[in-house]
Write a protein that holds these residues in place. Structure first.
Motif, PDB file in Angstrom:
ATOM      1  N   VAL A  11       7.783  34.387 -11.178  1.00  0.00           N
ATOM      2  CA  VAL A  11       6.729  33.817 -11.407  1.00  0.00           C
ATOM      3  C   VAL A  11       6.608  33.730 -13.106  1.00  0.00           C
ATOM      4  O   VAL A  11       7.054  34.303 -13.872  1.00  0.00           O
ATOM      5  CB  VAL A  11       5.270  34.523 -11.275  1.00  0.00           C
ATOM      6  CG1 VAL A  11       4.518  34.145 -11.770  1.00  0.00           C
ATOM      7  CG2 VAL A  11       5.836  35.230 -10.226  1.00  0.00           C
ATOM      8  N   GLU A  12       6.229  32.193 -13.374  1.00  0.00           N
ATOM      9  CA  GLU A  12       6.097  31.240 -14.662  1.00  0.00           C
ATOM     10  C   GLU A  12       7.566  32.079 -15.136  1.00  0.00           C
ATOM     11  O   GLU A  12       8.360  32.481 -16.597  1.00  0.00           O
ATOM     12  CB  GLU A  12       5.479  32.358 -15.947  1.00  0.00           C
ATOM     13  CG  GLU A  12       4.330  32.267 -14.945  1.00  0.00           C
ATOM     14  CD  GLU A  12       2.634  30.979 -15.943  1.00  0.00           C
ATOM     15  OE1 GLU A  12       3.660  30.741 -16.779  1.00  0.00           O
ATOM     16  OE2 GLU A  12       2.040  31.008 -15.266  1.00  0.00           O
ATOM     17  N   LYS A  14      10.078  33.839 -14.615  1.00  0.00           N
ATOM     18  CA  LYS A  14      10.345  35.323 -14.545  1.00  0.00           C
ATOM     19  C   LYS A  14      10.736  35.944 -13.312  1.00  0.00           C
ATOM     20  O   LYS A  14       9.384  35.623 -12.449  1.00  0.00           O
ATOM     21  CB  LYS A  14       9.103  36.161 -15.317  1.00  0.00           C
ATOM     22  CG  LYS A  14       9.446  38.145 -16.072  1.00  0.00           C
ATOM     23  CD  LYS A  14       8.060  38.303 -16.326  1.00  0.00           C
ATOM     24  CE  LYS A  14       8.332  40.075 -16.491  1.00  0.00           C
ATOM     25  NZ  LYS A  14       7.214  40.507 -16.721  1.00  0.00           N
ATOM     26  N   ILE A  16      10.677  38.913 -10.541  1.00  0.00           N
ATOM     27  CA  ILE A  16       9.398  39.703 -10.040  1.00  0.00           C
ATOM     28  C   ILE A  16      10.149  40.292  -9.416  1.00  0.00           C
ATOM     29  O   ILE A  16      10.473  41.354  -8.437  1.00  0.00           O
ATOM     30  CB  ILE A  16       8.135  39.522 -10.214  1.00  0.00           C
ATOM     31  CG1 ILE A  16       7.202  38.671 -11.011  1.00  0.00           C
ATOM     32  CG2 ILE A  16       6.947  40.451  -9.969  1.00  0.00           C
ATOM     33  CD1 ILE A  16       7.969  38.779 -12.756  1.00  0.00           C
ATOM     34  N   PRO A  35       3.732  51.714  -7.733  1.00  0.00           N
ATOM     35  CA  PRO A  35       3.713  51.718  -9.082  1.00  0.00           C
ATOM     36  C   PRO A  35       2.702  50.250  -9.983  1.00  0.00           C
ATOM     37  O   PRO A  35       3.583  49.239  -9.241  1.00  0.00           O
ATOM     38  CB  PRO A  35       4.703  52.418  -9.966  1.00  0.00           C
ATOM     39  CG  PRO A  35       6.136  52.310  -9.429  1.00  0.00           C
ATOM     40  CD  PRO A  35       5.586  51.791  -7.521  1.00  0.00           C
ATOM     41  N   GLY A  37       2.889  46.884 -10.937  1.00  0.00           N
ATOM     42  CA  GLY A  37       3.605  46.774 -12.205  1.00  0.00           C
ATOM     43  C   GLY A  37       4.274  46.324 -11.261  1.00  0.00           C
ATOM     44  O   GLY A  37       5.995  45.372 -11.607  1.00  0.00           O
ATOM     45  N   SER A  38       4.767  46.744  -9.740  1.00  0.00           N
ATOM     46  CA  SER A  38       6.360  46.586  -9.197  1.00  0.00           C
ATOM     47  C   SER A  38       6.392  45.560  -8.591  1.00  0.00           C
ATOM     48  O   SER A  38       7.577  45.464  -8.357  1.00  0.00           O
ATOM     49  CB  SER A  38       5.890  48.121  -8.368  1.00  0.00           C
ATOM     50  OG  SER A  38       5.317  47.806  -7.377  1.00  0.00           O
ATOM     51  N   GLY A  39       5.407  44.570  -8.296  1.00  0.00           N
ATOM     52  CA  GLY A  39       5.056  43.620  -7.789  1.00  0.00           C
ATOM     53  C   GLY A  39       4.544  43.197  -6.041  1.00  0.00           C
ATOM     54  O   GLY A  39       4.919  42.895  -5.080  1.00  0.00           O
ATOM     55  N   LYS A  40       4.176  43.985  -5.767  1.00  0.00           N
ATOM     56  CA  LYS A  40       3.426  44.286  -4.659  1.00  0.00           C
ATOM     57  C   LYS A  40       2.394  43.176  -4.564  1.00  0.00           C
ATOM     58  O   LYS A  40       2.350  42.506  -3.754  1.00  0.00           O
ATOM     59  CB  LYS A  40       2.644  45.746  -4.881  1.00  0.00           C
ATOM     60  CG  LYS A  40       3.154  46.877  -4.486  1.00  0.00           C
ATOM     61  CD  LYS A  40       2.488  48.074  -4.732  1.00  0.00           C
ATOM     62  CE  LYS A  40       0.981  48.319  -5.724  1.00  0.00           C
ATOM     63  NZ  LYS A  40       1.854  48.712  -7.328  1.00  0.00           N
ATOM     64  N   SER A  41       1.155  42.956  -5.384  1.00  0.00           N
ATOM     65  CA  SER A  41       0.915  41.384  -5.400  1.00  0.00           C
ATOM     66  C   SER A  41       1.571  40.464  -5.209  1.00  0.00           C
ATOM     67  O   SER A  41       0.898  39.412  -4.568  1.00  0.00           O
ATOM     68  CB  SER A  41      -0.623  41.843  -6.499  1.00  0.00           C
ATOM     69  OG  SER A  41      -1.420  43.062  -6.485  1.00  0.00           O
ATOM     70  N   THR A  42       2.603  40.046  -6.359  1.00  0.00           N
ATOM     71  CA  THR A  42       3.536  38.744  -6.398  1.00  0.00           C
ATOM     72  C   THR A  42       4.042  38.786  -4.667  1.00  0.00           C
ATOM     73  O   THR A  42       3.959  37.588  -3.921  1.00  0.00           O
ATOM     74  CB  THR A  42       4.425  39.619  -7.642  1.00  0.00           C
ATOM     75  OG1 THR A  42       3.696  39.403  -8.678  1.00  0.00           O
ATOM     76  CG2 THR A  42       5.397  37.978  -7.277  1.00  0.00           C
TER      77      THR A  42
HETATM   78  P1  ADP Z   1       1.359  45.435  -8.634  1.00  0.00           P
HETATM   79  O1  ADP Z   1       0.549  44.347  -8.039  1.00  0.00           O
HETATM   80  O2  ADP Z   1       2.943  45.747  -7.949  1.00  0.00           O
HETATM   81  O3  ADP Z   1       0.908  46.010  -9.649  1.00  0.00           O
HETATM   82  P2  ADP Z   1       2.088  42.306 -10.103  1.00  0.00           P
HETATM   83  O4  ADP Z   1       2.900  41.759  -9.158  1.00  0.00           O
HETATM   84  O5  ADP Z   1       0.728  41.813 -10.245  1.00  0.00           O
HETATM   85  O6  ADP Z   1       2.212  43.928  -9.884  1.00  0.00           O
HETATM   86  O7  ADP Z   1       3.011  41.933 -10.755  1.00  0.00           O
HETATM   87  C1  ADP Z   1       4.624  42.612 -10.768  1.00  0.00           C
HETATM   88  C2  ADP Z   1       5.096  42.043 -12.539  1.00  0.00           C
HETATM   89  O8  ADP Z   1       4.749  41.133 -12.462  1.00  0.00           O
HETATM   90  C3  ADP Z   1       4.091  42.651 -13.783  1.00  0.00           C
HETATM   91  O9  ADP Z   1       5.422  43.254 -14.622  1.00  0.00           O
HETATM   92  C4  ADP Z   1       3.592  40.926 -14.502  1.00  0.00           C
HETATM   93  O10 ADP Z   1       3.209  41.656 -15.806  1.00  0.00           O
HETATM   94  C5  ADP Z   1       3.755  40.123 -14.067  1.00  0.00           C
HETATM   95  N1  ADP Z   1       3.315  39.185 -13.609  1.00  0.00           N
HETATM   96  C6  ADP Z   1       2.324  38.500 -12.912  1.00  0.00           C
HETATM   97  N2  ADP Z   1       2.272  37.852 -12.334  1.00  0.00           N
HETATM   98  C7  ADP Z   1       2.413  36.948 -13.369  1.00  0.00           C
HETATM   99  C8  ADP Z   1       2.243  36.400 -14.176  1.00  0.00           C
HETATM  100  N3  ADP Z   1       1.488  35.017 -13.655  1.00  0.00           N
HETATM  101  N4  ADP Z   1       2.774  35.365 -15.221  1.00  0.00           N
HETATM  102  C9  ADP Z   1       3.386  35.954 -15.798  1.00  0.00           C
HETATM  103  N5  ADP Z   1       4.263  37.417 -15.079  1.00  0.00           N
HETATM  104  C10 ADP Z   1       3.138  38.210 -14.417  1.00  0.00           C
END
Ligand code: ADP
Ligand code: MG
Ligand code: MG
Length: 247
Positions: A11-12, A14, A16, A35, A37-42
């Motif tokens: 993502v961007e 980075k 993940i 936990p 920020g582990s990447g679940k939503s991603t």
């Molecule tokens: P979770 O759902 O497990 O809490 P996320 O998938 O929301 O975790 O995020 C995982 C990591 O990806 C985090 O470190 C978050 O900051 C980063 N992240 C998510 N979306 C973006 C984005 N659009 N740009 C930069 N970093 C992102």
């Protein structure tokens, strides 16, 4: 039904998702915990094909098709549904119009005629009742002024109407009240059958008391680090995530 091998995604720019593998068979419910920020939503967004999420390695085969080649709307038409993905309001488009358009698009893809307007209205009213939403919601703008709980009920109604093969639910960090949680769980349970699978993303064990999963996976730093049955969720609730990291 779904086979994910060594998935890596950015993502961007980075990284993940860092080597995630998962097999989901028809009718199974898999919970993804982990936990913040582990990447679940991603992970959910990557599967749905959302813009800005770039797969750099690995494969995702859904119903014998490589879905990484498909756009988000094409994946939806193949029967993939990401719930809680439309927090956006669409003023001027009624919920009813929105629902009918998305369902007719799927039907067209399957070679079926669009729904008859009267028949669809009847069906939509039935589903409203099933999720305890007032029928006025069908006339209102999409998500316009809906409360958090109402948005979730609306999504479950959409899921019931679309009849997807694989549903991904991302229980976001925002707290659901107990009634809304029950509606979401009842809706999911009503939609469970031997052909339809679910991936339920949550970091609270609570939801899994209502939606009892077949498998629980722990996501940490973009990878699944532990898998087990439903009892794993209870163990996590008791001991926290640090316990897993120490294994
Ligand atoms: P979770 O759902 O497990 O809490 P996320 O998938 O929301 O975790 O995020 C995982 C990591 O990806 C985090 O470190 C978050 O900051 C980063 N992240 C998510 N979306 C973006 C984005 N659009 N740009 C930069 N970093 C992102
Ligand atoms: Mg988060
Ligand atoms: Mg999240």
């Amino acid at each position: 039904m779904l086979s994910i091998k060594n998935l890596h995604a950015n993502v961007e720019d980075k990284n993940i998702i860092k080597g995630l593998s998962l097999e989901v068979k028809p009718g199974e419910v898999h919970a993804i915990m982990g936990p913040n920020g582990s990447g679940k939503s991603t992970f959910g967004y990557v599967l749905s094909g959302r813009d800005g999420y770039e797969v750099t390695d690995g494969e995702v085969v859904f119903d014998e098709k490589n879905i990484l080649e498909l756009e988000a709307d094409e994946r939806a038409k193949e029967g993939l549904f990401l719930a809680f993905q439309y927090p956006v309001e669409i003023p001027g488009v009624s919920n009813m119009e929105f629902l009918k358009a998305s369902i007719d698009a799927t039907r067209a893809h399957q070679g079926k005629e669009p729904y008859d307007a009267v028949a669809f209205m009847k069906l939509a009213r039935e589903k409203c009742k099933a999720v305890n939403l007032d029928q006025d919601f069908l006339k209102r703008g999409v998500n316009e002024g809906f409360s958090g709980g109402e948005k979730k009920r609306n999504e479950i109604m959409q899921m019931m109407l679309l009849e997807p093969k694989l549903c991904i639910l991302d229980e976001t960090d925002s707290g659901l009240d107990i009634d809304a949680l029950q509606v979401v769980a009842d809706g999911v349970n009503a939609c469970r059958n031997s052909d339809r699978s679910f991936i339920v993303v949550t970091h609270y064990q609570r939801l899994l008391d209502y939606i009892v999963p077949d498998y629980v996976h722990v996501l940490s730093d973009g990878k699944i680090i532990k898998s087990g049955g439903k009892e794993l969720a209870h163990e996590l609730e008791e001991k926290g995530y640090s316990w897993i990291n120490q294994l």
